[in-house]
Every structure is written in C-alpha cells, then in structure tokens.
Scaffold this motif. Sequence first.
Motif, PDB file in Angstrom:
ATOM      1  N   GLU A 164      -9.593  -8.224   2.027  1.00 49.73           N
ATOM      2  CA  GLU A 164      -8.597  -7.486   1.243  1.00 49.73           C
ATOM      3  C   GLU A 164      -7.383  -8.376   1.000  1.00 49.73           C
ATOM      4  O   GLU A 164      -7.002  -9.176   1.851  1.00 49.73           O
ATOM      5  N   ARG A 218      -3.388  -7.867  -0.399  1.00 48.45           N
ATOM      6  CA  ARG A 218      -2.305  -6.996  -0.855  1.00 48.45           C
ATOM      7  C   ARG A 218      -1.078  -7.858  -1.151  1.00 48.45           C
ATOM      8  O   ARG A 218      -0.664  -8.657  -0.309  1.00 48.45           O
ATOM      9  N   GLY A 247       2.635  -4.994  -1.344  1.00 46.67           N
ATOM     10  CA  GLY A 247       2.165  -3.655  -1.003  1.00 46.67           C
ATOM     11  C   GLY A 247       1.029  -3.134  -1.838  1.00 46.67           C
ATOM     12  O   GLY A 247       0.500  -2.053  -1.553  1.00 46.67           O
ATOM     13  N   GLN A 248       0.610  -3.859  -2.861  1.00 51.91           N
ATOM     14  CA  GLN A 248      -0.443  -3.367  -3.739  1.00 51.91           C
ATOM     15  C   GLN A 248      -1.742  -4.143  -3.560  1.00 51.91           C
ATOM     16  O   GLN A 248      -1.732  -5.367  -3.466  1.00 51.91           O
ATOM     17  N   ASP A 249      -2.842  -3.406  -3.549  1.00 49.17           N
ATOM     18  CA  ASP A 249      -4.162  -4.021  -3.466  1.00 49.17           C
ATOM     19  C   ASP A 249      -4.445  -4.740  -4.777  1.00 49.17           C
ATOM     20  O   ASP A 249      -4.436  -4.127  -5.855  1.00 49.17           O
ATOM     21  N   MET A 250      -4.678  -6.053  -4.682  1.00 50.04           N
ATOM     22  CA  MET A 250      -4.861  -6.841  -5.902  1.00 50.04           C
ATOM     23  C   MET A 250      -6.160  -6.518  -6.633  1.00 50.04           C
ATOM     24  O   MET A 250      -6.341  -6.893  -7.791  1.00 50.04           O
ATOM     25  N   THR A 277      -6.979  -3.585  -7.511  1.00 46.75           N
ATOM     26  CA  THR A 277      -6.697  -2.481  -8.434  1.00 46.75           C
ATOM     27  C   THR A 277      -5.314  -2.584  -9.073  1.00 46.75           C
ATOM     28  O   THR A 277      -4.925  -1.711  -9.847  1.00 46.75           O
ATOM     29  N   ALA A 278      -4.581  -3.662  -8.764  1.00 48.52           N
ATOM     30  CA  ALA A 278      -3.207  -3.803  -9.267  1.00 48.52           C
ATOM     31  C   ALA A 278      -3.198  -3.945 -10.787  1.00 48.52           C
ATOM     32  O   ALA A 278      -4.065  -4.585 -11.382  1.00 48.52           O
ATOM     33  N   ASP A 331       1.905  -4.831 -14.289  1.00 48.86           N
ATOM     34  CA  ASP A 331       3.270  -4.892 -13.761  1.00 48.86           C
ATOM     35  C   ASP A 331       3.310  -5.586 -12.408  1.00 48.86           C
ATOM     36  O   ASP A 331       4.215  -6.387 -12.142  1.00 48.86           O
ATOM     37  N   ALA A 332       2.339  -5.285 -11.557  1.00 50.88           N
ATOM     38  CA  ALA A 332       2.288  -5.911 -10.236  1.00 50.88           C
ATOM     39  C   ALA A 332       2.025  -7.402 -10.358  1.00 50.88           C
ATOM     40  O   ALA A 332       2.645  -8.216  -9.654  1.00 50.88           O
ATOM     41  N   LYS A 333       1.140  -7.783 -11.260  1.00 51.14           N
ATOM     42  CA  LYS A 333       0.793  -9.200 -11.410  1.00 51.14           C
ATOM     43  C   LYS A 333       1.952  -9.998 -12.015  1.00 51.14           C
ATOM     44  O   LYS A 333       2.074 -11.195 -11.773  1.00 51.14           O
TER      45      LYS A 333
END
Length: 281
Positions: free
Chosen positions: A59, A61, A64-67, A69-70, A73-75
Amino acid sequence: MTNALEIHDLTKRYRDFTLDRVSVTLPEGCVMGLVGENGAGKTTVIKLILGMLRRDGGEVRVLGQDMATAGRDAKEEIGVVLDEAGFPECVTALQAGKIMAAAYKNWDARAYADNLRKLALPENKAFKEFSRGMKMKLSLAVALSHNARLLILDEALNGIDPVARDEILDIFIDFTRDEGHSILLSSHIVSDLEKICDYIAFLHKGKLMLCDEKDALLERYGVIHVSREQLAELDGAAIKGSKASPYGVEAVVERERIPAGMSVSPVGLEELFVYMSRGNR
C-alpha cells in the motif's frame, strides 16, 4: 504528527529482481534520503509511489490518501523530478511554464519565474541545448511551482556541479521550513543527503536494510579496528560489515552489542552503507 508518505509492504516482482515488502514512513516537514547502489530498487519505489508501475503487493498513502484511488487533486500535491527530464527538445523554459500552467490547477507563474532566476536558467534557450544539469534544474523549477506539499526527486542532483548543488540544497531547506512540506530524495551523493536529511532509508538488492532518523543511525553504529581473533569473539549480530587487511580487521558494528570499553570510532553514512552492502570480506 501526520505523515507525508506511508509505504507498507510494497512489492514488485520482475524475472530477475524483486522489490521485497518495503515499508517506510516519512513524517510531514521532513526530508528522507533514499539510498542504495545501482539496481537496488530506488527508482522502482518512486515509480510505484507515482503509479507509473503496477505494484504486486502493498500500500502507498501520500498525504493520507491511498494512491491507488487518489484523484487528480491529490496527485497535484506531489512535485516530481525524475532521472530523465521529459520536455520537448524545441521548448524553452518560458514555453514550458505556459504548458505547465495548462496542466496544473495550482500553477504559480510568479513562483516559476522566481525559481528560474534562483536556478540561473535561461528563459529563451531551447531544451535540446540544455546540459544535463540544466535539464534537471528545469524539472525542479516546475516541481517547485505548483504548490506541491511533497517533492519526490529521483537522482535530481545528478550532473549538477557542486556549487549549484549546494544552492539547490538551500532551496530544499527553505521548502521544508513549512511544516506541511516534505521531500523524498533519491541520490548517490551521500554527502548531500547527510547535509539535509532527517531520515535515511537504505535499499540493497530490493530489500530495505534500514530506515531511521539520520542522527539515530550515526549514534547506533560505529567503526572498530581489531584483530581477526577479537572480531571472532564478538556477537555476530553486532557486525554489519567488515574488511580484512594484513594489519587486522575494520568493521562497522552496533555499539550496544559490543563489549563495554572497546574503542569505537564514529561512522559516516557512506561508510555505513558501503560496509552493509558488501558484508564481511
């Protein structure tokens, strides 16, 4: 303390190489150096974090976000410099900024112009005319100009002269003065890592040999100079690597596992990694 990066049991299998259940944690506001010999798995780890390779297990993260399913915006909160900069040969630094402005929602044109100046990059010179060091600097200018919270840098200091490297390290230090900013830096230049890193992760042949705070590592390990007979009397688990010569044996050891009173010298990070990589010889 929240974490910028959490990797748990990260695994990738190839026919002749396996990245084997690597786990590291990078707290926010810190710099982690990822070190290891060529082929140790550093670039594989970075590409798995970024989703450029499909993982076989584990896994990742980021902030705080699982990459797995990110979303976009997260990337966008990750600034990336890879070993090879990927700009079209005809593009200038100014044109690259316009392209990036269309690619990133949080693009900061003023910051980009400032970064070009700090990195002494010409605005109107074609990318194909850049030296390797200039190409890496352009990638870095982009990575620092879209309000990223985590920089991931794969051999970003390769091909850059010592004076420019020192200036870039100062930029990294400024970046992480914001406690919400963090850096994962892969490099062969251990002296640079020793200057700025809070944590060190050491890969060897796809396995994580150690991951700890830099200062804790330097306190935990040391160098001894002993005879072969004295070395044989020590707890084998204390010896992390050794080199024999006609004059005796030099070994890197865990300080807590050797007898009290034995003389132990400080160890540098590069010396520690070299000895751990080659074992006992």
